[in-house]
Design an enzyme around this catalytic site. Structure first.
Site, PDB file in Angstrom:
ATOM      1  N   SER A 199       0.815  -1.164  -0.158  1.00 30.95           N
ATOM      2  CA  SER A 199      -0.202  -0.067  -0.045  1.00 30.95           C
ATOM      3  C   SER A 199       1.007   1.327  -0.175  1.00 30.95           C
ATOM      4  O   SER A 199       2.068   1.145   0.261  1.00 30.95           O
ATOM      5  CB  SER A 199      -0.810  -0.163   1.311  1.00 30.95           C
ATOM      6  OG  SER A 199      -1.341   1.279   1.419  1.00 30.95           O
ATOM      7  N   TYR A 235      -2.665  -1.141  10.103  1.00 29.54           N
ATOM      8  CA  TYR A 235      -2.590  -1.364   8.483  1.00 29.54           C
ATOM      9  C   TYR A 235      -1.359  -0.699   7.825  1.00 29.54           C
ATOM     10  O   TYR A 235      -0.606  -1.524   7.158  1.00 29.54           O
ATOM     11  CB  TYR A 235      -4.128  -0.637   7.981  1.00 29.54           C
ATOM     12  CG  TYR A 235      -3.992  -0.970   6.383  1.00 29.54           C
ATOM     13  CD1 TYR A 235      -4.687  -1.977   5.867  1.00 29.54           C
ATOM     14  CD2 TYR A 235      -3.744   0.055   5.600  1.00 29.54           C
ATOM     15  CE1 TYR A 235      -4.627  -2.280   4.706  1.00 29.54           C
ATOM     16  CE2 TYR A 235      -3.726  -0.081   4.113  1.00 29.54           C
ATOM     17  CZ  TYR A 235      -4.267  -1.214   3.618  1.00 29.54           C
ATOM     18  OH  TYR A 235      -4.445  -1.558   2.152  1.00 29.54           O
TER      19      TYR A 235
HETATM   20  N1  LIG Z   1      -8.636  -1.064  -2.388  1.00 25.69           N
HETATM   21  C1  LIG Z   1      -7.679  -0.047  -2.141  1.00 25.69           C
HETATM   22  O1  LIG Z   1      -7.722   1.164  -2.475  1.00 25.69           O
HETATM   23  C2  LIG Z   1      -6.241  -0.637  -1.926  1.00 25.69           C
HETATM   24  C3  LIG Z   1      -5.233   0.079  -1.726  1.00 25.69           C
HETATM   25  C4  LIG Z   1      -4.118  -0.141  -1.355  1.00 25.69           C
HETATM   26  C5  LIG Z   1      -3.811  -1.468  -0.900  1.00 25.69           C
HETATM   27  N2  LIG Z   1      -4.900  -2.443  -0.863  1.00 25.69           N
HETATM   28  C6  LIG Z   1      -4.906  -3.990  -0.499  1.00 25.69           C
HETATM   29  O2  LIG Z   1      -5.259  -4.651  -1.721  1.00 25.69           O
HETATM   30  C7  LIG Z   1      -5.853  -5.741  -1.091  1.00 25.69           C
HETATM   31  C8  LIG Z   1      -7.071  -6.063  -1.428  1.00 25.69           C
HETATM   32  O3  LIG Z   1      -7.912  -4.951  -1.056  1.00 25.69           O
HETATM   33  P1  LIG Z   1      -9.224  -4.848  -1.288  1.00 25.69           P
HETATM   34  O4  LIG Z   1      -9.491  -3.258  -1.675  1.00 25.69           O
HETATM   35  O5  LIG Z   1      -9.905  -5.825  -2.345  1.00 25.69           O
HETATM   36  O6  LIG Z   1     -10.222  -5.179  -0.039  1.00 25.69           O
HETATM   37  P2  LIG Z   1     -11.592  -5.722   0.428  1.00 25.69           P
HETATM   38  O7  LIG Z   1     -12.435  -5.269  -0.768  1.00 25.69           O
HETATM   39  O8  LIG Z   1     -11.919  -5.430   1.683  1.00 25.69           O
HETATM   40  O9  LIG Z   1     -11.259  -7.325   0.201  1.00 25.69           O
HETATM   41  C9  LIG Z   1     -10.494  -7.888   1.055  1.00 25.69           C
HETATM   42  C10 LIG Z   1     -10.820  -9.283   0.771  1.00 25.69           C
HETATM   43  O10 LIG Z   1      -9.873 -10.117   1.833  1.00 25.69           O
HETATM   44  C11 LIG Z   1     -10.556 -10.947   2.273  1.00 25.69           C
HETATM   45  N3  LIG Z   1     -10.135 -11.170   3.904  1.00 25.69           N
HETATM   46  C12 LIG Z   1     -10.213 -10.384   4.735  1.00 25.69           C
HETATM   47  N4  LIG Z   1      -9.921 -10.833   6.020  1.00 25.69           N
HETATM   48  C13 LIG Z   1      -9.767 -12.137   5.673  1.00 25.69           C
HETATM   49  C14 LIG Z   1      -9.363 -13.384   6.473  1.00 25.69           C
HETATM   50  N5  LIG Z   1      -9.403 -13.123   7.789  1.00 25.69           N
HETATM   51  N6  LIG Z   1      -9.470 -14.608   5.872  1.00 25.69           N
HETATM   52  C15 LIG Z   1      -9.578 -14.622   4.402  1.00 25.69           C
HETATM   53  N7  LIG Z   1      -9.755 -13.817   3.624  1.00 25.69           N
HETATM   54  C16 LIG Z   1     -10.033 -12.284   4.080  1.00 25.69           C
HETATM   55  C17 LIG Z   1     -12.100 -10.554   2.165  1.00 25.69           C
HETATM   56  O11 LIG Z   1     -12.914 -11.716   2.214  1.00 25.69           O
HETATM   57  P3  LIG Z   1     -14.406 -11.604   2.460  1.00 25.69           P
HETATM   58  O12 LIG Z   1     -15.090 -10.850   1.088  1.00 25.69           O
HETATM   59  O13 LIG Z   1     -15.091 -12.720   2.507  1.00 25.69           O
HETATM   60  O14 LIG Z   1     -14.562 -10.443   3.650  1.00 25.69           O
HETATM   61  C18 LIG Z   1     -11.862  -9.942   0.726  1.00 25.69           C
HETATM   62  O15 LIG Z   1     -12.020 -10.920  -0.223  1.00 25.69           O
HETATM   63  C19 LIG Z   1      -5.521  -5.680   0.561  1.00 25.69           C
HETATM   64  O16 LIG Z   1      -4.213  -6.282   1.016  1.00 25.69           O
HETATM   65  C20 LIG Z   1      -5.379  -4.236   0.662  1.00 25.69           C
HETATM   66  O17 LIG Z   1      -4.765  -3.814   1.821  1.00 25.69           O
HETATM   67  C21 LIG Z   1      -6.115  -2.167  -1.299  1.00 25.69           C
END
Ligand SMILES: NC(=O)c1ccc[n+]([C@@H]2O[C@H](COP(=O)([O-])OP(=O)(O)OC[C@H]3O[C@@H](n4cnc5c(N)ncnc54)[C@H](OP(=O)(O)O)[C@@H]3O)[C@@H](O)[C@H]2O)c1
Length: 247
Positions: free
Chosen positions: A153, A166
């Site tokens: 991130s 985070y």
């Molecule tokens: N979106 C952004 O702007 C952004 C920016 C920088 C970095 N990131 C990183 O990108 C990655 C994906 O983010 P996202 O935006 O797609 O987040 P998201 O929409 O919140 O999705 C997170 C995913 O992780 C899964 N997850 C959470 N806790 C878990 C657990 N205990 N066991 C198994 N699976 C789990 C969730 O499953 P469920 O759906 O079942 O809850 C979901 O599929 C993350 O590492 C995040 O830190 C995102």
């Protein structure tokens, strides 16, 4: 935005595991990898969401996926060992591992940060990718040129007030990536990199920035060129590096 033109059969015959594959960026990455020919192992905590992704892959006629429900918060070392044994039996090797699942935790100053939330975020964002990657390393080494991606991130590169566990978990993820990349260098064909998606339109982003317009950030589909590049043979000489999808 990172640019990469992927040929249609880019990931043909590749076995790729994606964590957090049921929603957000992980869902899109799983679908994208399948659409380029990969057999994708869908790991996540909500079985119904994984099943929906599985069905979408099947209805498109892409290689049949595999579902592996697992809660990364409560998983034991034995659970990871069982996963590795299942994949060993089923496939014998692993070409790609996308450590994507993540937890935002709470946006609060360190002075007020809840200790239990801190532990949960560290467990999902840092400890789980460590345990998963360690257990799967023998399978990754069995492949020709396997790729491990850790999801980072912007706040894993520069600390920012209120991003608490985070941000710290993502800094540590960079350290994990560099350490493993250095260890694998010269002894295996496993490459290890980090990927910062940048602000992307998902549930996590909406939680972190509730006032933001829905279309202010790119959709997960738009940042897939880097996800494809890092899983492709075009990146076999890249290791130990931090990549940014939107720069
Ligand atoms: N979106 C952004 O702007 C952004 C920016 C920088 C970095 N990131 C990183 O990108 C990655 C994906 O983010 P996202 O935006 O797609 O987040 P998201 O929409 O919140 O999705 C997170 C995913 O992780 C899964 N997850 C959470 N806790 C878990 C657990 N205990 N066991 C198994 N699976 C789990 C969730 O499953 P469920 O759906 O079942 O809850 C979901 O599929 C993350 O590492 C995040 O830190 C995102």
């Amino acid at each position: 935005m990172f640019k990469y033109d992927a040929p249609p059969a880019l990931l043909k015959d590749k076995i790729i595991l994606v964590t957090g594959a049921g929603s957000g960026i992980g869902r899109t990455a799983a679908l994208t990898y399948a659409s380029y020919g990969a057999t994708v192992v869908l790991l996540g905590r909500t079985t119904s969401k994984l099943e929906a992704v599985y069905d979408e892959i099947e209805s498109n006629g892409w290689p049949q996926a595999a579902i592996y429900p697992m809660n990364l918060e409560g998983a034991s070392e034995q659970d990871y060992a069982n996963l590795a044994a299942t994949l060993e039996q089923e496939f014998g090797h692993l070409d790609g591992l996308l450590n994507n699942a993540g937890l935002l935790g709470e946006l609060k100053p360190i002075a007020q940060y809840d200790a239990e939330t801190w532990q949960r975020v560290m467990q999902v964002n840092l400890n789980a990718p460590f345990l998963l990657t360690r257990e799967l390393l023998p399978l990754l080494r069995n492949a020709d040129h396997a790729s491990v991606i850790f999801t980072s991130s912007t706040v894993g590169h520069e600390g920012r007030a209120n991003w608490g566990a985070y941000s710290v978990s993502k800094f540590a993820t960079e350290g994990l990536m560099q350490t493993l990349a250095d260890e694998e260098d010269g002894i295996s064909q496993v490459r290890v990199n980090s990927l910062n998606p940048g602000g992307t339109r998902t549930a996590m982003r909406a939680t972190a920035f509730p006032g933001e317009a829905a279309d202010a950030r790119p959709a997960p589909e738009e940042i897939m060129p880097l996800y494809l590049y890092l899983m492709s043979t075009d990146s076999i000489n890249e290791s130990g590096k931090a990549f940014h999808a939107q720069r």
